[in-house]
Design a protein around this motif. Structure first.
Motif: not given
Length: 326
Positions: A210-224
């Protein structure tokens, strides 16, 4: 003239919702454990430490009959259930509960229990254990408390990884807190591997799915996005790591808030896009509350950005399964 015609138009705002976000399977299990105990055995149900790090969840359970304590000596002699939080507890806690004949129920997340078992195996094999984690966090306190004093050395930073001294570099293992930053932890492990080539690693990484998935999801939207809100508590490790992950991924205006009332609106002046996520102990109702607060000030369009699907489920502790009270 109609009043609506004189009201200034709300500025447009594109909201990107990170998925997955919010409750993980361990949190769902822990909250369900308290609610099921109330259903099967009635109030009160005692809970040692916050069942999960979220004030909204804790207050809701209090209203239903849960009594939260920090230590067992705050619990009277009772046959009411006493539940241990999802973060895990030192071995001394269930031992003390057994010594008082308390009806103890362990709601430790199974992924934290996995770390405890790994540490016990390393200790039996004579290895000293490096524990990567944050001093004083309940999960770290619980993990250190599984073994005798001196079995662990805590490593909190990359600098400590570069300088930590160990009793036997050839007989060494590491485990980690489950809610850490993926990037920080990878850096520390890389340093330790170079310094200690014989270092024994976990069979499967300890940072939870869950920690991994939530961090990866944030990395996907943060630059946008121009800004990003993490819904979560300040004492929630995984929520703080989400905010840091967003900053590192390119969104400098990343903030952690518990409720809509906590939003500092001047921070969001002039934005055209917003990312929203939630820590693993934050309920979806609070995400909706935050989005509604922005919708009151902006003309909001909402998109969900999904990085992975989750289908993990953990069954309740045995004492709380439907036939337990029969």
């Amino acid at each position: 003239m109609d009043a609506a015609e004189t009201r200034p138009a709300k500025p447009p705002l594109r909201v990107l919702l990170a998925a997955p976000r919010g409750f993980c399977a361990g949190v769902v299990r822990a909250i369900d454990a308290v609610e099921q105990a109330l259903k099967l055995y009635g109030a009160p149900v005692y809970v040692r430490h916050e069942i999960v790090h979220n004030k909204y969840v804790v207050e809701d359970l209090k209203r239903k009959g849960a009594i939260f304590v920090e230590e067992l000596d705050e619990v009277p002699d009772t046959r009411a259930p006493v539940i241990f939080s999802a973060h895990g507890v030192p071995k001394s806690v269930p031992e003390a509960a057994a010594g008082r004949n308390l009806f103890a129920i362990d709601a430790t997340c199974p992924l934290v229990t996995k770390v405890h078992r790994e540490a016990q195996v390393h200790h039996r094999k004579g290895r000293h254990i490096l524990l990567i984690g944050h001093q004083g966090h309940p999960e770290v306190v619980g993990t250190i408390g599984q073994l005798p004093d001196g079995a662990f050395t805590l490593v909190e930073t990359a600098e400590e990884a570069r300088t930590v001294e160990v009793p036997d570099a050839g007989n060494l293992a590491y485990v980690t807190q489950t809610t850490l930053s993926l990037d920080d932890t990878a850096e520390m492990i890389s340093i330790l591997r170079v310094r200690f080539p014989a270092l024994t690693e976990p069979h499967k990484e300890d940072i939870c799915y869950a920690t991994t998935n939530r961090q990866e999801a944030v990395k996907a939207i943060a630059p946008q996005v121009d800004a990003l809100v993490v819904v979560g508590a300040p004492n929630s490790s995984n929520s703080q790591r989400l905010r840091e992950a967003a900053e590192r991924a390119g969104c400098a205006r990343s903030v952690l808030v518990q409720r809509a009332a906590d939003i500092d609106w001047p921070q969001f002046q002039g934005i055209a896009s917003l990312g929203v996520t939630a820590g693993a102990s934050a309920p979806e109702v609070l995400v909706e509350e935050i989005v509604d607060a922005f919708a009151a000030r902006f003309d909001v369009t909402v998109e969900t950005v999904t990085s992975t699907e989750e289908d993990v489920f953990f069954p309740l502790p045995r004492a709380l399964r439907p036939d337990a009270a029969e």
